[in-house]
Design a protein around this motif. Structure first.
Motif, PDB file in Angstrom:
ATOM      1  N   ASN A  45     -25.882  17.322  35.227  1.00 38.09           N
ATOM      2  CA  ASN A  45     -25.489  16.185  34.410  1.00 38.09           C
ATOM      3  C   ASN A  45     -24.240  15.566  35.032  1.00 38.09           C
ATOM      4  N   ASP A  48     -20.937   9.274  36.246  1.00 33.53           N
ATOM      5  CA  ASP A  48     -20.555   8.361  37.325  1.00 33.53           C
ATOM      6  C   ASP A  48     -19.589   7.336  36.754  1.00 33.53           C
ATOM      7  N   VAL A  53     -22.229   5.277  34.021  1.00 30.26           N
ATOM      8  CA  VAL A  53     -23.492   5.820  33.534  1.00 30.26           C
ATOM      9  C   VAL A  53     -23.428   7.344  33.604  1.00 30.26           C
ATOM     10  N   ARG A  54     -24.245   7.992  32.784  1.00 31.76           N
ATOM     11  CA  ARG A  54     -24.396   9.446  32.824  1.00 31.76           C
ATOM     12  C   ARG A  54     -25.852   9.753  33.145  1.00 31.76           C
ATOM     13  N   GLN A  55     -26.066  10.544  34.197  1.00 28.83           N
ATOM     14  CA  GLN A  55     -27.411  10.810  34.700  1.00 28.83           C
ATOM     15  C   GLN A  55     -27.721  12.298  34.631  1.00 28.83           C
ATOM     16  N   SER A  56     -28.917  12.634  34.144  1.00 29.94           N
ATOM     17  CA  SER A  56     -29.387  14.024  34.130  1.00 29.94           C
ATOM     18  C   SER A  56     -30.471  14.201  35.178  1.00 29.94           C
ATOM     19  N   ARG A  57     -30.417  15.323  35.895  1.00 30.21           N
ATOM     20  CA  ARG A  57     -31.422  15.640  36.906  1.00 30.21           C
ATOM     21  C   ARG A  57     -31.719  17.135  36.875  1.00 30.21           C
ATOM     22  N   THR A 354     -19.420  16.309  37.692  1.00 28.27           N
ATOM     23  CA  THR A 354     -20.766  16.873  37.607  1.00 28.27           C
ATOM     24  C   THR A 354     -20.730  18.252  36.975  1.00 28.27           C
TER      25      THR A 354
END
Length: 363
Positions: A45, A48, A53-57, A354
């Motif tokens: 998670n 940025d 933005v907040r990105q989950s992978r 992160t």
């Protein structure tokens, strides 16, 4: 030696790898064949801050998923050996469904004897080798990397990548804790698309390990030199680089410091360049502390790189917690803070925090 250390050595290569794999397939009449593997995935998670933005992978960690095959055969006073390892990404399916990228970072043969070892084939380079393979977060996540590939660990925030290359390398036997390695490697064109190299790339590494009472100490220095020329632009790029470091352990405490300086060299990994590199400098360092209590290890890591060639300044801070559930299963939790600035303009190029939580299965 436990399996996590064996894996790190097997990945580093350049030794009799058949003794390091956990699964021995065949061992008769002086001939051995074994297999080792490394599998991992992290929930990631990322906040940025530049794009807000907040990105989950779900991604791989710093090390890709890997399977390796090792063999050796005793032939009189010599032992012939070899290793092939296949590294695969788990993050390319959304771009190319059912298509998985596989690269071969090691495919070499070895000849061992009382004189030491000669390696022929493809393996990681010698320059920056111990800087990366003795990194405390090698099995963690670290700084952001390519969207469809691995994270970058501390690459470009403390050390460069020892790019796997075709090579002929000699390694000395253990000389009372002193080990010397020197090799000729396939050169990279750094003077532009029409460049050429009259001599190969030269790399070397010297490692010294000793015990001072209860303190285990490892020190190293490594280097690279090559020259690339272009008659079209009348350009010559001389690339020189030196890496170094020290790691000390006592009881459960480990302290490490490493660094490097380079001129006329690619800032992340050495590759052929379409445009000539300028003979400008870059340098970086990495400071780490780790404390192990039972099956759990806490790591604090901070690294920086200042690159004129790449026109960037970076800094990377990682707090990591590693726990061995058993000898084949590890769980990891990390918090990473990465920043990058463009030197020529002073503009922020990256600013991301992160959280990475994952598991590793190895044999």
């Amino acid at each position: 030696m436990n399996k996590k250390h064996l894996l790190a050595l097997a990945i580093a290569g350049g030794m009799s790898t058949q003794t390091q794999a956990a699964i021995e397939v065949y061992n008769e009449d002086g001939t051995q064949f074994s297999v080792d593997g490394y599998f991992n995935a992290f929930y990631v998670n990322r906040d940025d801050k530049l794009s807000d933005v907040r990105q989950s992978r779900v991604k791989m960690g710093f090390l890709p998923n890997t399977i390796g095959f090792n063999f050796s055969k005793e032939m009189g006073e010599l032992t012939l050996g070899g290793r092939s390892s296949f590294w695969t990404t788990i993050n390319d399916s959304l771009d190319s469904p059912t298509d998985t990228s596989i690269d071969v970072r090691q495919f070499y043969a070895t000849v061992d004897g009382s004189f030491g070892q000669v390696l022929i084939g493809k393996d990681f380079g010698l320059y920056s080798r111990n800087n990366i393979f003795l990194d405390e977060i090698l099995m963690g996540f670290g700084s952001p990397g390519a969207p469809g590939g691995v994270s970058f660990g501390n690459i470009r925030t403390g050390y460069a990548y020892p790019t796997p290359s075709a090579q002929i390398t000699y390694r000395s036997p253990d000389l009372g804790g002193l080990k010397i390695a020197a090799g000729v490697l396939d050169p990279a064109t750094t003077s532009g698309a029409d460049g050429y190299e009259e001599a190969p790339r030269f790399e070397s590494e010297i490692t010294y390990a000793m015990s001072l009472g209860e303190v285990d100490l490892t020190t190293w220095v490594n280097g690279r030199y090559q020259s690339s020329e272009s008659d079209t632009t009348n350009t010559t790029v001389d690339s020189t680089a030196v890496g170094y470091g020290m790691k000390a352990s006592v009881a459960g405490l480990t302290l490490a410091a490493s660094g490097y300086t380079a001129d006329g060299d690619a800032p992340v990994l050495i590759t052929n360049q379409a445009v000539a590199l300028e003979e400008e400098s870059e340098d970086g360092y990495l400071l780490q502390g780790a404390y192990t209590l039972g099956a759990t290890k806490l790591v604090l890591s901070y690294g920086e790189t200042d690159s004129d060639v790449g026109d960037f300044e970076t800094e990377n801070t990682t707090i990591g917690l590693f726990h061995d559930v058993n000898s084949n299963l590890k769980v990891v939790a990390e918090y990473n803070m990465f920043e990058q600035t463009t030197k020529s303009t002073g503009a922020d190029a990256a600013d991301a925090d992160t959280i990475a939580v994952g598991a590793i299965v190895l044999f």
